[in-house]
Scaffold this active site. Structure first.
Site, PDB file in Angstrom:
ATOM      1  CD1 TRP A   1      -2.304  -2.129   1.812  1.00 23.64           C
ATOM      2  CD2 TRP A   1      -3.041  -1.139  -0.054  1.00 23.64           C
ATOM      3  NE1 TRP A   1      -3.347  -2.867   1.324  1.00 23.64           N
ATOM      4  CE2 TRP A   1      -3.824  -2.283   0.187  1.00 23.64           C
ATOM      5  CE3 TRP A   1      -3.329  -0.361  -1.186  1.00 23.64           C
ATOM      6  CZ2 TRP A   1      -4.881  -2.672  -0.649  1.00 23.64           C
ATOM      7  CZ3 TRP A   1      -4.376  -0.742  -2.020  1.00 23.64           C
ATOM      8  CH2 TRP A   1      -5.137  -1.882  -1.744  1.00 23.64           C
TER       9      TRP A   1
ATOM     10  CG  ASP B   1      -3.282   3.893   4.015  1.00 26.27           C
ATOM     11  OD1 ASP B   1      -4.297   3.727   4.718  1.00 26.27           O
ATOM     12  OD2 ASP B   1      -3.068   3.260   2.956  1.00 26.27           O
TER      13      ASP B   1
ATOM     14  CE  LYS C   1      -9.328  -2.642   3.628  1.00 29.08           C
ATOM     15  NZ  LYS C   1      -8.010  -2.270   3.214  1.00 29.08           N
TER      16      LYS C   1
HETATM   17  C1  LIG Z   1      -7.612  -1.607   1.909  1.00 22.09           C
HETATM   18  C2  LIG Z   1      -6.503  -0.643   1.955  1.00 22.09           C
HETATM   19  C3  LIG Z   1      -6.378   0.362   0.976  1.00 22.09           C
HETATM   20  C4  LIG Z   1      -7.303   0.484  -0.190  1.00 22.09           C
HETATM   21  O1  LIG Z   1      -8.543   0.955   0.208  1.00 22.09           O
HETATM   22  P1  LIG Z   1      -9.672   1.354  -0.883  1.00 22.09           P
HETATM   23  O2  LIG Z   1     -10.737   1.947  -0.015  1.00 22.09           O
HETATM   24  O3  LIG Z   1     -10.074   0.091  -1.555  1.00 22.09           O
HETATM   25  O4  LIG Z   1      -9.073   2.341  -1.817  1.00 22.09           O
HETATM   26  C5  LIG Z   1      -5.338   1.250   1.127  1.00 22.09           C
HETATM   27  N1  LIG Z   1      -4.461   1.172   2.138  1.00 22.09           N
HETATM   28  C6  LIG Z   1      -4.548   0.204   3.081  1.00 22.09           C
HETATM   29  C7  LIG Z   1      -3.558   0.170   4.187  1.00 22.09           C
HETATM   30  C8  LIG Z   1      -5.574  -0.725   3.012  1.00 22.09           C
HETATM   31  O5  LIG Z   1      -5.670  -1.686   3.953  1.00 22.09           O
END
Ligand SMILES: *Cc1c(COP(=O)(O)O)cnc(C)c1O
Length: 368
Positions: free
Chosen positions: A104, A174, A198
């Site tokens: 990511w 993030d 999540k």
């Molecule tokens: C799932 C995830 C993403 C992507 O999320 P989307 O909402 O599908 O764009 C980005 N970063 C991390 C750490 C994730 O777990």
């Protein structure tokens, strides 16, 4: 009630049952409103109450100071990968420092490179992204607009045990797969964001916690949907927000406050759950191999392998027979992965642990 399984999916992931039950009730008519949560106007007083309560809950749980805005955006975490450099790097002669600890943060780094100057402060490729760097391994450019991290890499199950030292440069983080799983020190961040699916609610909303000086630094020549400044000025109601998803974030945070009170207690619970699995892995003499190096192990996503792909297939099949679902690893890396967010009950983790022990006993003679 219909049968529910233990869902170890990395996202969309399990939600707390009390929140789902409340949503089920409100799906036909919100008490005192006579309309479904799916039918109300985003400009109604009812929704205003909901979005304000969701923000209030987040502020309380994360101890968010007044000099931060809390925004409810769309486009998932992925939109932030591009939006952050568009707002803070485009056309500037200063870089941002990116720490690449897995899939990511690597993607975020690549997207930023399309827009502005990017300096890679560390890249974990040499050890196949199995760890986070120590502070002295970071090569941060002093003039950086921000230092970018992904605090918990969902695919590798690798997380920062604490915020890295950045020499006073704000972190942009993030935290999609771990926001609300442990306390954070907000004073270290310029932006802290997470998509909801999540640990916070269903897909469709992204929580962006952004310091006011970052908001003010946004350029005026961006389309409004890409501008934090315009989003903040309209209190997340620039256009129609994902009403249901915001409402679910409110219910999930209500549940956290009711059930745990604060994030320290949530963190203790998560630590205990994760250790149930890590202990089994460590006890089985190499039968299960954790991807993450000690010191970088996630409490949310545990990525592991079995001795052969055949055994992994067998493991996943037998797990389903015991109501343990979605334990396959990400399609880019294979293997197995247990995602155990806040809403995964301890009983589910205990059921997985017991199954892992039994599977080991039955198959240990096949250990290569
Ligand atoms: C799932 C995830 C993403 C992507 O999320 P989307 O909402 O599908 O764009 C980005 N970063 C991390 C750490 C994730 O777990």
């Amino acid at each position: 009630m219909v049968k529910r399984v233990y869902n170890f999916s990395p996202g969309p992931a399990m939600l707390p049952l009390p929140a789902l039950e409340e949503a089920q009730r409100d799906l036909l008519a919100l008490p005192g409103v006579g309309m479904s949560i799916l039918e109300i106007s985003h400009r109604s007083a009812t929704f205003k109450g909901i979005i304000e309560a969701a923000e209030e809950n987040l502020r309380r749980l994360l101890n968010i100071p007044d000099d931060f805005e809390v925004l409810f955006m769309q486009g998932g975490a992925r939109l932030q990968f591009g939006m952050i450099p568009m707002n803070f790097l485009r056309g500037k002669d200063r870089p941002a420092s990116y720490v690449v600890t897995g899939s990511w943060s690597k993607l975020a780094c690549q997207e930023a490179q399309l827009v502005g100057q990017v300096h890679v402060a560390w890249d974990g490729k040499a050890t196949n992204y199995d760890r986070v760097p120590s502070d002295d391994q970071l090569d941060i450019k002093p003039q950086s607009a921000y230092v970018y991290i992904c605090s918990n890499e969902t695919i590798g199950g690798v997380r920062f045990p604490r915020e890295p030292e950045t020499g006073g440069i704000p972190l942009v983080c993030d935290a999609s797969s771990e926001l609300l799983s442990r306390p954070v020190d907000m004073s270290r961040y310029g932006i802290l964001y997470a998509c909801a699916q999540k640990n916070l609610g269903p897909a469709g909303v992204t929580v962006v916690i952004i310091r006011k000086d970052f908001v003010e630094a946004c350029p005026d020549d961006l389309p409004s949907m890409l501008s934090y400044k315009k989003f903040a000025a309209e209190k997340s109601l620039l256009n129609t927000p994902p009403v249901f998803a915001v409402y679910m974030v409110k219910l999930v945070t209500d549940w956290l406050i009711r059930e745990f009170g604060d994030l320290k207690r949530v963190a203790d619970y998560n630590e205990e759950k994760a250790n149930l699995i890590y202990d089994v892995i460590d006890r089985c003499g190499g039968f299960y191999q954790v991807h993450a190096a000690p010191g970088s192990r996630s409490t949310m996503n545990i990525a592991f392998r079995l001795p052969t792909q055949e055994l992994e297939k067998e493991f996943l099949k037998q797990a389903e027979a015991r109501n343990l679902y979605n334990l396959q690893g990400h399609r880019s890396v294979g293997g197995c992965r247990a995602s155990i967010y806040n809403a995964m009950p301890r009983e589910g983790v205990v059921a997985l642990r017991d199954f892992m022990l039994e599977f080991f006993e039955e198959n240990r003679h096949r250990l290569a």
